[in-house]
Design a protein around this motif. Structure first.
Motif, PDB file in Angstrom:
ATOM      1  N   UNK A 183     -20.948  51.003  74.381  1.00 44.30           N
ATOM      2  CA  UNK A 183     -22.038  51.560  75.188  1.00 44.30           C
ATOM      3  C   UNK A 183     -23.312  50.730  75.139  1.00 44.30           C
ATOM      4  N   UNK A 184     -23.456  49.925  74.086  1.00 43.02           N
ATOM      5  CA  UNK A 184     -24.717  49.220  73.869  1.00 43.02           C
ATOM      6  C   UNK A 184     -24.436  47.878  73.210  1.00 43.02           C
ATOM      7  N   UNK A 185     -25.198  46.878  73.597  1.00 43.32           N
ATOM      8  CA  UNK A 185     -25.049  45.539  73.022  1.00 43.32           C
ATOM      9  C   UNK A 185     -25.638  45.533  71.610  1.00 43.32           C
ATOM     10  N   UNK A 186     -24.764  45.534  70.607  1.00 36.98           N
ATOM     11  CA  UNK A 186     -25.218  45.607  69.217  1.00 36.98           C
ATOM     12  C   UNK A 186     -25.323  44.232  68.570  1.00 36.98           C
ATOM     13  N   UNK A 187     -25.182  43.181  69.341  1.00 36.34           N
ATOM     14  CA  UNK A 187     -25.338  41.848  68.768  1.00 36.34           C
ATOM     15  C   UNK A 187     -26.750  41.714  68.195  1.00 36.34           C
ATOM     16  N   UNK A 188     -26.873  41.011  67.109  1.00 32.44           N
ATOM     17  CA  UNK A 188     -28.130  40.756  66.402  1.00 32.44           C
ATOM     18  C   UNK A 188     -28.599  41.948  65.567  1.00 32.44           C
ATOM     19  N   UNK A 189     -27.809  43.043  65.501  1.00 30.15           N
ATOM     20  CA  UNK A 189     -28.177  44.190  64.677  1.00 30.15           C
ATOM     21  C   UNK A 189     -27.320  44.202  63.412  1.00 30.15           C
ATOM     22  N   UNK A 190     -27.950  44.363  62.261  1.00 23.27           N
ATOM     23  CA  UNK A 190     -27.248  44.375  60.976  1.00 23.27           C
ATOM     24  C   UNK A 190     -26.314  45.588  60.860  1.00 23.27           C
ATOM     25  N   UNK A 191     -25.013  45.392  60.608  1.00 20.03           N
ATOM     26  CA  UNK A 191     -24.106  46.514  60.359  1.00 20.03           C
ATOM     27  C   UNK A 191     -24.163  46.945  58.899  1.00 20.03           C
ATOM     28  N   UNK A 192     -23.837  48.199  58.650  1.00 24.97           N
ATOM     29  CA  UNK A 192     -23.820  48.735  57.294  1.00 24.97           C
ATOM     30  C   UNK A 192     -22.520  49.494  57.065  1.00 24.97           C
ATOM     31  N   UNK A 193     -22.265  49.802  55.804  1.00 25.10           N
ATOM     32  CA  UNK A 193     -21.037  50.499  55.449  1.00 25.10           C
ATOM     33  C   UNK A 193     -21.349  51.888  54.910  1.00 25.10           C
ATOM     34  N   UNK A 194     -20.600  52.892  55.388  1.00 19.30           N
ATOM     35  CA  UNK A 194     -20.726  54.258  54.886  1.00 19.30           C
ATOM     36  C   UNK A 194     -19.325  54.851  54.807  1.00 19.30           C
ATOM     37  N   UNK A 195     -18.909  55.181  53.610  1.00 16.64           N
ATOM     38  CA  UNK A 195     -17.571  55.733  53.393  1.00 16.64           C
ATOM     39  C   UNK A 195     -16.479  54.883  54.052  1.00 16.64           C
TER      40      UNK A 195
END
Length: 209
Positions: free
Chosen positions: A83-95
């Motif tokens: 739905x959205x261009x997430x390039x350049x955004x830091x990913x994180x981990x949850x469970x």
């Protein structure tokens, strides 16, 4: 030009929405329901709980489930990337799930949400941390510390969807300022740029007759 002209209205509404409030429609004190669902298709629709979602309140619409980590709402990457261009955004981990945070990170958060890849290496042209003598890459909008991955192609610029929107707004503002400057001086951007580089030519004497 609108403040966020390049982004759909639902993205701006998503950023402004407060998630995990108690649902007014299902307020049983023994079985509290939190609002962690969001409808992409409904303008200014408030978030709703899983019972509301099960009752087909938004039947046929694009519905996103929001998760909470470190006191901040996030969306699973396989969902948000469609739905959205997430390039350049830091990913994180949850469970063991990869998420993208919706809103700007804050210093009051705990360390429950860990970064997907903790390996870091020094980078030039970024803020310097005297505590561990390493150069840290930070969010270009809010200065939240990011993690640099081994693959340099994944050097992220933002900590959240909100910060990417703000960063894009800032870039467009700079472009608008250049355009206004050029129009005031009667030239376009290339003309102004060329004017800054132009030097006086060396005067030459006329040839002897």
């Amino acid at each position: 030009m609108g403040e966020h002209a390049t982004y759909p209205q639902w993205v701006l509404h998503l950023i402004e929405t407060e998630f995990y409030e108690l649902c007014e429609n299902h307020s049983d004190p023994n079985r509290a329901k939190h609002c962690n669902f969001f409808c992409v298709d409904c303008t200014k629709s408030p978030p709703f709980c899983d019972d509301c979602n099960s009752n087909n309140v938004h039947k046929g619409h694009q519905v996103i489930q929001v998760y909470r980590s470190s006191y901040s709402p996030g969306i699973k990457i396989p969902v948000i990337r469609t739905l959205f261009d997430i390039s350049e955004i830091q990913p994180y981990s949850i469970n063991r799930n990869s998420i993208i945070y919706i809103q700007q990170r804050t210093s009051k958060e705990s360390s429950n949400g860990s970064v997907i890849n903790q390996s870091q290496r020094p980078l030039s042209n970024h803020s310097y941390s005297e505590t561990n003598h390493k150069r840290k890459r930070r969010c270009e909008s809010c200065q939240w510390e990011l993690t640099t991955l081994e693959d340099s192609s994944h050097n992220y610029k933002f900590c959240s969807v909100e910060c990417k929107v703000k960063g894009s707004k800032r870039s467009r503002q700079i472009e608008d300022d250049i355009e206004v400057f050029g129009s005031i001086n009667g030239c376009d951007e290339q003309c102004c740029y060329a004017g800054r580089k132009r030097r006086k030519s060396i005067p030459r004497r006329s040839p002897l007759s």
